[in-house]
Design an enzyme around this catalytic site. Structure first.
Site, PDB file in Angstrom:
ATOM      1  NE  ARG A  50      -1.987  -1.598   3.700  1.00 47.36           N
ATOM      2  CZ  ARG A  50      -2.307  -1.617   4.825  1.00 47.36           C
ATOM      3  NH1 ARG A  50      -3.784  -1.478   5.133  1.00 47.36           N
ATOM      4  NH2 ARG A  50      -1.681  -1.907   5.749  1.00 47.36           N
ATOM      5  CG  ASP A  52       1.584   6.552   3.175  1.00 45.47           C
ATOM      6  OD1 ASP A  52       0.564   5.585   3.548  1.00 45.47           O
ATOM      7  OD2 ASP A  52       2.485   6.836   3.918  1.00 45.47           O
ATOM      8  CE1 TYR A 110       6.935   2.976  -1.564  1.00 42.27           C
ATOM      9  CE2 TYR A 110       7.965   0.839  -0.622  1.00 42.27           C
ATOM     10  CZ  TYR A 110       7.004   1.716  -0.878  1.00 42.27           C
ATOM     11  OH  TYR A 110       5.656   1.306  -0.447  1.00 42.27           O
ATOM     12  NE  ARG A 205       6.016  11.318   3.738  1.00 37.55           N
ATOM     13  CZ  ARG A 205       4.687  11.517   3.934  1.00 37.55           C
ATOM     14  NH1 ARG A 205       3.536  10.661   3.881  1.00 37.55           N
ATOM     15  NH2 ARG A 205       4.426  12.873   4.338  1.00 37.55           N
TER      16      ARG A 205
END
Length: 269
Positions: A50, A52, A110, A205
């Site tokens: 998932r 954000d 990522y 993040r």
């Protein structure tokens, strides 16, 4: 029933993340609505990871089960007919019943793309993070190296994280600079690439916030090890912007025969 896997790319700017919500304004909601229209029956998907709100996907992988017998190209073109222009199915493959988009993934990847410039982003607004102070490449890489391996990443975990354990294994953090390499203060793009067995909510993040603090000289590289050892979110820097974060996709065993990249990989700085 046939199990089908899809590779999906999307810009996360206009959506409330991946996971379905009552608002209907999520990537999953848009994808399932398009699949259901094309299939003329409800289709429910399970994803590899998932993302954000505001986070982009270059190769999210999902799977679903269907009684329909359609070609892979038909699933791609038919579904894309009903999707918004900022979401697109890149490929489709029939897979064995034992395949699971999330559980079969052995790693996830990522990238964070960051603009270093005195002037804020314009044409790439929402697609890159931004800092206006120069960054020290060597210091950031030293700090990143403290995170490699298996650790308790509680310090980088959002309070809303639903993961069963904060212990994850970071395989790789690669930091590269694109443009004006010889001039430290010249505008340029940075690419931070992460690969791990799995990630916690906001983990990247939160790591980015710490790396930037080190890169700008407000913290030494060794501070990253102290943050990690503290196992407290209060020890780390504030959560950085989602704008430049891209889910590159899961990593599967080659035996599944699934693509490991899409054309968007060659566009991303």
């Amino acid at each position: 029933m046939t199990r089908v896997a899809l590779g999906v790319s999307y810009s996360g700017q206009g959506y409330n993340g991946w996971q379905s919500q009552p608002s209907g304004n999520t990537i999953q909601d848009k994808l399932e609505a398009a699949l259901s229209r094309f299939a003329a029956q409800p289709v429910h998907t399970l994803c590899a990871g998932r993302t954000d709100a505001g986070v982009h996907g270059l190769m999210q992988v999902v799977h679903f089960d269907t009684p329909l017998n359609r070609t892979p190209s038909s699933w791609v073109r038919g579904t894309n007919t009903f999707l918004p222009t900022d979401i697109a199915v890149q490929w489709a493959r029939p897979v064995p019943d034992g395949f699971h988009a999330r559980a079969s993934a052995v790693a996830r990847r990522y990238a964070y793309v960051l603009l270093q410039s005195p002037v804020r982003p314009s044409v790439d607004a929402g697609r890159v993070g931004w800092v206006f102070q120069p960054l020290d490449h060597g210091a950031m890489q030293q700090a990143a190296d403290h995170l490699l391996g298996e650790h308790d990443f509680t310090s980088f975990r959002a309070s809303a994280c639903q993961a069963h354990t904060p212990v994850k294994t970071l395989h790789r953090i690669t930091i590269t600079r694109r443009g004006a390499d010889a001039v430290a203060q010249a505008p340029c793009y940075w690419r931070f690439e992460f690969e791990a067995n799995a990630f916690l909510h906001h983990m990247i993040r939160n790591i980015m916030g710490c790396l930037i603090a080190v890169g700008q000289g407000s913290r030494p590289p060794a501070w990253m090890a102290q943050v990690l050892a503290a196992r407290s979110r209060d020890a780390a820097a504030p959560t950085f912007s989602p704008d430049g974060l891209y889910f590159l996709g899961p990593v599967y065993d080659a035996a599944w025969g699934l693509p490991d990249r899409t054309p968007a990989y060659d566009w991303l700085p």
